[in-house]
Design a protein around this motif. Structure first.
Motif, PDB file in Angstrom:
ATOM      1  N   LYS A  93      21.227 -65.782 -45.666  1.00 47.65           N
ATOM      2  CA  LYS A  93      22.639 -65.399 -45.583  1.00 47.65           C
ATOM      3  C   LYS A  93      22.859 -64.121 -44.769  1.00 47.65           C
ATOM      4  N   CYS A  94      21.856 -63.750 -43.963  1.00 44.79           N
ATOM      5  CA  CYS A  94      21.941 -62.497 -43.205  1.00 44.79           C
ATOM      6  C   CYS A  94      22.161 -62.721 -41.718  1.00 44.79           C
ATOM      7  N   GLU A  95      22.934 -61.827 -41.139  1.00 40.70           N
ATOM      8  CA  GLU A  95      23.126 -61.802 -39.692  1.00 40.70           C
ATOM      9  C   GLU A  95      22.825 -60.406 -39.176  1.00 40.70           C
ATOM     10  N   ILE A  96      22.057 -60.362 -38.088  1.00 44.05           N
ATOM     11  CA  ILE A  96      21.669 -59.107 -37.451  1.00 44.05           C
ATOM     12  C   ILE A  96      21.854 -59.272 -35.957  1.00 44.05           C
ATOM     13  N   SER A  97      22.379 -58.246 -35.320  1.00 45.92           N
ATOM     14  CA  SER A  97      22.492 -58.218 -33.869  1.00 45.92           C
ATOM     15  C   SER A  97      21.478 -57.206 -33.345  1.00 45.92           C
ATOM     16  N   LEU A  98      20.675 -57.613 -32.368  1.00 38.21           N
ATOM     17  CA  LEU A  98      19.662 -56.727 -31.799  1.00 38.21           C
ATOM     18  C   LEU A  98      19.830 -56.714 -30.289  1.00 38.21           C
TER      19      LEU A  98
END
Length: 154
Positions: A36-41
């Motif tokens: 359920k996680c979103e990360i922008s890199l």
């Protein structure tokens, strides 16, 4: 997990699987459901991170990595945050130029340096900091655990 990668440099950075592995391990160690996680890199150059560092931290110099958390793990009820159906954890911005220099200086690979910076940044997104010695110790212990679990601890 939804990992959004934006390479704003001319460098060929083909580390998506490695980045996913690091992020998943940080989330596993912190007992957070990765699904359920979103990360922008983002990968940027020295000029870009210098500008961002000046704008957002009032520090007029480049840095290796910046983290911009969305959830406030440091000040809110963590259990309440973790009950959410979807967690937009935030943005991580890594300077490729500085990461390359640090890897060379420290005598390890660029990939290993990116792994460490990603781990470090993810912990910032999860509310960790290193301003005072006690917090720094906690953060370093967690970094060490993750990097050992990934088999790349020095």
């Amino acid at each position: 997990m939804n990992l959004l990668i934006d390479n704003q440099t001319n460098e060929d950075i083909n580390l998506q699987k490695t980045l996913e592995k690091v992020i998943k391990e940080v989330l596993r160690v912190k007992d957070i459901d990765e699904s359920k996680c979103e990360i922008s890199l983002s990968f940027v150059d020295s000029d870009t991170i210098h500008s961002l560092n000046k704008e957002y931290r009032n520090v007029d110099s480049p840095t290796d990595v910046l983290s911009f958390p969305i959830e406030d793990f440091a000040n809110e009820d963590i259990e309440k945050i973790l009950e959410k159906d979807y967690l937009m954890l935030g943005d991580v911005i890594i300077c490729v130029d500085i990461a390359k220099n640090q890897a060379q200086y420290l005598g390890h690979s660029f990939e290993r340096e990116i792994m460490y910076l990603t781990c470090h940044s993810m912990l910032h997104l999860l509310g960790y900091d290193h301003i005072d010695e006690a917090d720094k110790k906690l953060m370093r212990e967690c970094e060490k655990e993750v990097m050992k679990n990934l088999g790349v601890f020095k």
